[in-house]
Motif scaffolding. Structure first.
Motif, PDB file in Angstrom:
ATOM      1  N   ILE A  26       0.840  -1.190   0.000  1.00 35.13           N
ATOM      2  CA  ILE A  26       0.000   0.000   0.000  1.00 35.13           C
ATOM      3  C   ILE A  26       0.879   1.245   0.000  1.00 35.13           C
ATOM      4  O   ILE A  26       1.758   1.399   0.847  1.00 35.13           O
ATOM      5  CB  ILE A  26      -0.925   0.030   1.238  1.00 35.13           C
TER       6      ILE A  26
ATOM      7  N   ILE B 137      -5.266   5.809   0.207  1.00 35.95           N
ATOM      8  CA  ILE B 137      -4.416   4.983  -0.646  1.00 35.95           C
ATOM      9  C   ILE B 137      -4.238   5.645  -2.007  1.00 35.95           C
ATOM     10  O   ILE B 137      -5.214   6.047  -2.653  1.00 35.95           O
ATOM     11  CB  ILE B 137      -5.033   3.582  -0.825  1.00 35.95           C
TER      12      ILE B 137
ATOM     13  N   ILE C 168      -2.094   0.533  -4.984  1.00 35.74           N
ATOM     14  CA  ILE C 168      -2.092  -0.811  -4.404  1.00 35.74           C
ATOM     15  C   ILE C 168      -1.349  -1.723  -5.358  1.00 35.74           C
ATOM     16  O   ILE C 168      -1.646  -1.773  -6.554  1.00 35.74           O
ATOM     17  CB  ILE C 168      -3.521  -1.352  -4.183  1.00 35.74           C
TER      18      ILE C 168
END
Length: 319
Positions: A70, A85, A88
């Motif tokens: 992450i 975020i 990913i």
């Protein structure tokens, strides 16, 4: 790069680490755009995370992977820290240190295992010696035995817990064996070392501690007996009575019917194993309850449901 654990995070922290993904969902905002809502964890805690401007194909590409890299930044939202975020990424198993995500023993695993193997090497009875050699020459068994917890909650519920618990009980067995001439020391020590081996099949610990299907359906007592029987068959002339005594040690070590024991201890070695096992489990549970108590200034813990009492925390102050 030094890992930033969740308990160390503040608002405005840049993140680039692998996390254990407890759950993730694809959701829709009020204006109809998609975002990912996830809960990430490591051994120190959990954190809520969001990724804006997501898409269905991207979310589906993540599959059921439980460990993901992450990248993002933390912020404070409604007085609570959350992670926004930015990216990913998939990660490989080689990059994952399981002890970063689950509670782990504070002891040196290699040192503990070396100590246990020294105790194993002290067994003189030839059939028991050969039996233990079959277990401890099996690399897969050794890896699982050194990694597994001893329980889900009660005692030694951490990676390496099974090894730590077994070594402690084996040391106790070595201390008491010379005090009671009627005890068969080799049988007792062998029984101690093997009494909980079924837990490597009973418990799962890939992303949290829980019972496997085998654990729910059979349990570690029966699984352990089956493992011993399988290896005993590989040893020519393994005495049936000796095998029965060893199976009895495993099946009776819980000590009481109400504690899930199918048999009560009916030999000196079985009685000793039960009480030594119970001593180590209870003392560890006591220490854990005291350590986790929320009020360091109070002499007493809150009522402990598992132990069914309050615990006095300050006895060491009077030594």
């Amino acid at each position: 790069m030094i890992r930033k654990f969740i308990s160390q995070l503040n608002g405005g922290t840049t993140i680039d680490d692998i996390f254990l993904v407890q759950n993730k969902d694809l959701r829709t905002t009020k204006n109809g755009s998609l975002y990912i809502q996830a809960q990430l964890s490591d051994r120190t805690g959990t954190i809520d995370a969001r990724m804006w401007d997501a898409s269905t194909p991207f979310f589906e590409s993540l599959g059921d992977d439980t460990f993901l890299r992450i990248k993002g930044r933390t912020e404070i939202y409604q007085n609570k820290i959350q992670l926004i975020i930015k990216q990913i990424l998939k990660t490989s198993q080689e990059d994952i240190q399981l002890e970063d995500y689950l509670p782990s023993t504070e002891q040196d695993v290699n040192k503990m295992f070396s100590e246990l193997k020294q105790i194993v090497s002290s067994i003189k009875q030839p059939h028991l010696k050969d039996l233990l050699a079959l277990f401890f020459s099996d690399k897969d068994f050794c890896k699982r035995f050194c990694s597994a917890p001893a329980a889900v909650q009660y005692h030694h519920a951490f990676l390496g817990g099974l090894l730590e618990h077994t070594l402690s009980v084996a040391k106790l067995g070595d201390i008491i064996a010379p005090l009671y001439p009627g005890l068969n020391r080799d049988l007792l020590i062998c029984g101690i070392i093997l009494h909980d081996i079924g837990k490597i099949s009973e418990l799962c610990y890939e992303r949290n501690f829980h019972y496997s299907d085998e654990g729910q359906l059979i349990g570690h007592l029966i699984s352990g007996v089956l493992m011993v029987e399988e290896r005993a068959k590989q040893i020519d002339g393994f005495p049936k009575t000796l095998l029965d005594l060893l199976r009895h040690l495993i099946l009776s070590h819980h000590g009481e019917y109400e504690w899930g024991s199918p048999k009560l201890p009916m030999t000196l070695e079985a009685l000793a194993l039960h009480y030594l096992d119970n001593i180590d489990a209870k003392i560890h549970a006591f220490n854990k309850a005291i350590l986790n108590d929320k009020d360091p200034n109070d002499n007493w813990t809150n009522y402990n449901r598992m132990l069914e009492r309050k615990l006095f925390k300050k006895s060491h102050n009077y030594i």
